[in-house]
Design a protein around this motif. Structure first.
Motif, mmCIF file in Angstrom:
data_model
loop_
_atom_site.group_PDB
_atom_site.id
_atom_site.type_symbol
_atom_site.label_atom_id
_atom_site.label_comp_id
_atom_site.label_asym_id
_atom_site.label_seq_id
_atom_site.Cartn_x
_atom_site.Cartn_y
_atom_site.Cartn_z
ATOM 1 N N UNK A 221 0.808 -1.218 0.000
ATOM 2 C CA UNK A 221 0.000 0.000 0.000
ATOM 3 C C UNK A 221 0.845 1.274 0.000
ATOM 4 N N UNK A 222 2.169 1.113 -0.065
ATOM 5 C CA UNK A 222 3.033 2.281 -0.195
ATOM 6 C C UNK A 222 3.649 2.767 1.090
ATOM 7 N N UNK A 223 3.456 2.024 2.187
ATOM 8 C CA UNK A 223 3.997 2.424 3.474
ATOM 9 C C UNK A 223 5.272 1.640 3.787
ATOM 10 N N UNK A 224 5.898 1.984 4.895
ATOM 11 C CA UNK A 224 7.150 1.340 5.277
ATOM 12 C C UNK A 224 6.863 0.093 6.114
ATOM 13 N N UNK A 225 7.280 -1.084 5.644
ATOM 14 C CA UNK A 225 7.028 -2.297 6.419
ATOM 15 C C UNK A 225 7.820 -2.310 7.716
ATOM 16 N N UNK A 226 7.247 -3.005 8.694
ATOM 17 C CA UNK A 226 7.836 -3.088 10.027
ATOM 18 C C UNK A 226 7.957 -1.708 10.671
ATOM 19 N N UNK A 227 7.068 -0.824 10.291
ATOM 20 C CA UNK A 227 7.062 0.527 10.842
ATOM 21 C C UNK A 227 5.667 1.156 10.765
ATOM 22 N N UNK A 228 5.003 0.991 9.624
ATOM 23 C CA UNK A 228 3.750 1.704 9.367
ATOM 24 C C UNK A 228 2.516 0.809 9.432
ATOM 25 N N UNK A 238 -11.941 3.032 8.069
ATOM 26 C CA UNK A 238 -12.705 3.834 7.116
ATOM 27 C C UNK A 238 -13.591 2.974 6.232
ATOM 28 N N UNK A 239 -13.400 1.659 6.261
ATOM 29 C CA UNK A 239 -14.318 0.748 5.567
ATOM 30 C C UNK A 239 -15.382 0.351 6.575
ATOM 31 N N UNK A 240 -16.572 0.875 6.437
ATOM 32 C CA UNK A 240 -17.604 0.739 7.464
ATOM 33 C C UNK A 240 -18.116 -0.686 7.602
ATOM 34 N N UNK A 241 -17.958 -1.505 6.591
ATOM 35 C CA UNK A 241 -18.414 -2.895 6.647
ATOM 36 C C UNK A 241 -17.395 -3.752 5.914
ATOM 37 N N UNK A 242 -17.303 -5.049 6.253
ATOM 38 C CA UNK A 242 -16.376 -5.930 5.522
ATOM 39 C C UNK A 242 -16.570 -5.809 4.022
ATOM 40 N N UNK A 243 -15.459 -5.643 3.311
ATOM 41 C CA UNK A 243 -15.521 -5.346 1.870
ATOM 42 C C UNK A 243 -15.654 -6.635 1.067
ATOM 43 N N UNK A 244 -16.795 -7.278 1.157
ATOM 44 C CA UNK A 244 -17.033 -8.498 0.392
ATOM 45 C C UNK A 244 -16.242 -9.674 0.939
ATOM 46 N N UNK A 245 -16.107 -10.713 0.143
ATOM 47 C CA UNK A 245 -15.335 -11.886 0.536
ATOM 48 C C UNK A 245 -13.870 -11.484 0.686
ATOM 49 N N UNK A 285 -7.073 -5.155 -8.394
ATOM 50 C CA UNK A 285 -6.640 -3.759 -8.542
ATOM 51 C C UNK A 285 -6.905 -3.266 -9.953
ATOM 52 N N UNK A 286 -7.623 -2.163 -10.066
ATOM 53 C CA UNK A 286 -7.930 -1.563 -11.364
ATOM 54 C C UNK A 286 -7.171 -0.267 -11.610
ATOM 55 N N UNK A 291 -4.753 4.735 -4.484
ATOM 56 C CA UNK A 291 -6.141 5.198 -4.536
ATOM 57 C C UNK A 291 -6.780 4.989 -3.171
ATOM 58 N N UNK A 292 -7.464 6.012 -2.658
ATOM 59 C CA UNK A 292 -7.999 5.970 -1.292
ATOM 60 C C UNK A 292 -8.962 4.805 -1.082
ATOM 61 N N UNK A 293 -9.919 4.652 -1.952
ATOM 62 C CA UNK A 293 -10.907 3.586 -1.786
ATOM 63 C C UNK A 293 -10.250 2.211 -1.828
ATOM 64 N N UNK A 294 -9.261 2.051 -2.696
ATOM 65 C CA UNK A 294 -8.552 0.781 -2.793
ATOM 66 C C UNK A 294 -7.759 0.521 -1.513
ATOM 67 N N UNK A 295 -7.057 1.535 -1.021
ATOM 68 C CA UNK A 295 -6.264 1.362 0.192
ATOM 69 C C UNK A 295 -7.140 1.000 1.383
#
Length: 595
Positions: A221-228, A238-245, A285-286, A291-295
């Motif tokens: 997702x573009x962040x630093x592993x083992x840190x972020x 920010x995802x109010x409900x489980x995003x599908x399967x 991924x499209x 992209x905010x919604x994807x992240x």
């Protein structure tokens, strides 16, 4: 008995950078990160500090020269008086035989296997073997430490001992899970009657590490592993409900009997992000990965995976133990959203997560292990305030050094607290620097930034103008222990002094605490008692009395990518370099001179 626990290797970052391409964004994916040191005297933890607070190199993996020197000096102990130097890694012959066997029996060509063996050979001989660790200790301290004084403690055992000590000892079941130890990434078991039992059938090898899977999603997702990873946890809300399967549970993670699980790809050391294509496919991924919604959607899947897998582990653990108390330690234990759910959805009546749950704590755990073996039990109240203190003299000297840029006045404690409470009625940001430095990744009220959470936009003000970081990042409500159950739905928990759990805010207090409450209506609270921290307790009491607001916003006193401040000079540099309005520096109240 005097024991020193320490974590960190000389040259770890450089070696991993050369052998395993761990540089730049991957620079924290090394052994020994969160280096630190501590001292125990007759089973009592008397001093501890992370190397980053003194070297100012965030999450450093280097040998903790400064930390070790400070701890011995603070405890008034000479190096030769130490009975044991305890180190939280043990790459024993058995461990190395297992790693060699994994390479030989694993996939790949003969050339690939010889290459992996060559890398492992250099890693072992130059960094992690007993001989290398002892040489590092002698070289960096200048002390001819006898070989018999060095005790190598298995990494997960060090995590466990940290939680055991800081929770006051006693019988408890445990779940330790992180990115990697010597050969495993997760273990469960019991501490009962002074003996440790690991439930071997539930141990998870590194190649199936849940912590490393979460780390891979973090990097993807573009962040630093083992840190972020905490950013991914924050985004998931920010995802109010489980995003599908959940594609991770569908395609990557397989739950097995006995609390075990497997991943569909290996967590190999030489990681070239080959999993990106797999993630692109299963996450459908499209567009761009940022992209905010994807992240948000991917973050929620990653968070749900952690919750499902650890719940699966606990379900089996509950069949293996009759103990009502659970210790959760290791890097995954910093997932405070998960911790609350584990407790509330299990039969355990208590769940403890220490302020040293991630790798800063392994120095403490290693340091306590010789005491545990000797039959000693924890002594004294566990406190995170274990590092350097500087006092009014050092604070005044630092103020005079920048005297043309600030005005200050020295106040008695009662006046200082009352004035600060009065300032916090307004939309201001106050640096708070008093007493000994906290240990661990959270600012727990000695090196904190405070604000009034009743202003909804205070979060953006601090994130943008002070912390200089992403605007979606939440803060922590600091609240009196006696007030917390009135404001938050705390379930089985009575206290949460180390920000290791989250709780929903009660509806009637949502607006008053809005600046410190996350988008999902929860807060990662820090409870304060007068016994634990009298100055902060008094500040909170007066602040609520004057405003009706029952908590303060608390975040760490630093800016993005820098360690939490340690010295008065650090605090003033951060104060003057940001849009903070006021600074409490020991018993001085400081403001900037407008130019």
């Amino acid at each position: 008995m005097i024991t020193v626990g320490y974590n960190g290797f000389t040259g770890s970052a450089e070696l991993f950078g050369r052998l395993y391409r761990r540089a730049g964004r991957d620079r924290n994916r090394v052994l020994g990160h969160d280096a630190g040191a501590c001292v125990f005297v007759d089973g009592e933890l008397v001093a501890a500090v992370e190397e980053e607070r003194l070297s100012r190199r965030k999450r450093t993996s280097d040998f903790p020269v400064r930390a070790l020197e400070w701890c011995l000096r603070d405890a008034e102990i000479e190096p030769d008086d130490v009975d044991h130097y305890a180190f939280p890694w043990d790459f024993s012959d058995r461990v190395m035989d297992e790693q060699l066997g994994d390479i030989v029996a694993g996939p790949g060509s003969a050339a690939d296997k010889f290459d992996a063996l060559a890398r492992l050979s250099e890693l072992y001989t130059s960094l992690v073997s007993r001989e290398a660790v002892l040489a590092d200790l002698r070289d960096r301290t200048g002390v001819a430490v006898p070989a018999e004084k060095l005790l190598l403690v298995p990494h997960h055992l060090a995590h466990l001992m940290c939680g055991h000590y800081l929770s006051g000892g006693g019988d408890a079941a445990f779940l330790v899970t992180d990115g990697r130890a010597e050969h495993h990434s997760s273990i469960t078991g019991e501490v009962r009657d002074g003996r440790i039992t690991v439930f071997e059938e539930s141990a998870i090898p590194i190649r199936h590490s849940l912590g490393l899977l979460y780390s891979k999603v973090t990097r993807y997702l573009g962040f630093m592993p083992n840190n972020d990873e905490y950013k991914v946890m924050g985004l998931s809300a920010f995802a109010s409900a489980p995003a599908g399967v959940n594609p991770l549970l569908q395609h990557v993670v397989k739950l097995l009997p006995g609390g075990r699980y497997e991943l569909s790809f290996d967590n190999v050391l030489l990681d070239t992000q080959s999993y990106y294509a797999c993630f692109d496919r299963i996450f459908d991924r499209q567009g761009p990965r940022d992209d905010w919604d994807f992240q948000v959607r991917v973050a929620r899947w990653a968070q749900d995976t952690v919750e499902a897998v650890t719940a699966h582990q606990l379900a089996h653990l509950e069949t293996r133990t009759s103990l009502p108390r659970l210790l959760v330690e290791g890097g995954v234990a910093l997932n405070c959203v998960n911790n609350t759910k584990l407790l509330e959805r299990s039969s355990f009546t208590e769940l403890d997560v220490s302020f040293g749950a991630s790798d800063p704590g392994v120095a403490i755990g290693a340091g306590f292990y010789p005491c545990f073996l000797a039959g000693k039990r924890p002594r004294g109240a566990a406190t995170p305030y274990l590092g350097p203190s500087y006092g009014s003299g050092a604070a005044e000297a630092a103020l005079r050094a920048v005297g043309d840029r600030v005005r200050w006045e020295r106040l008695p404690r009662e006046q200082l607290i009352a004035r600060t409470a009065r300032l916090l009625r307004e939309k201001v940001v106050v640096g708070w620097f008093r007493g000994r430095v906290e240990y661990g990744p959270r600012a727990l009220g000695h090196r904190s930034i405070l604000a009034n959470p009743s202003f909804p936009d205070i979060r953006d003000i601090i994130n943008i103008r002070v912390k200089k970081r992403e605007t979606f990042r939440p803060f922590a409500p600091m609240v009196l222990e006696s007030v917390a159950p009135r404001v938050f739905e705390m379930g089985k928990k009575k206290t949460s002094p180390h920000m290791t759990f989250v709780f929903p805010v009660k509806k009637e207090y949502g607006d008053l605490a809005s600046g410190a409450i996350h988008v999902d209506g929860t807060g990662r609270i820090q409870t304060i008692s007068a016994q634990q921290e009298p100055a902060l307790a008094e500040l909170l009491r007066i602040f609520e009395q004057e405003t009706g607001v029952p908590c303060l916003l608390n975040t760490s006193f630093n800016v993005a990518e820098e360690p939490i401040v340690s010295s008065p000079e650090d605090a003033l540099r951060c104060f003057l370099g940001t849009a903070m309005d006021h600074l409490v520096l020991e018993d001085f109240l400081v403001r900037k001179i407008e130019r």
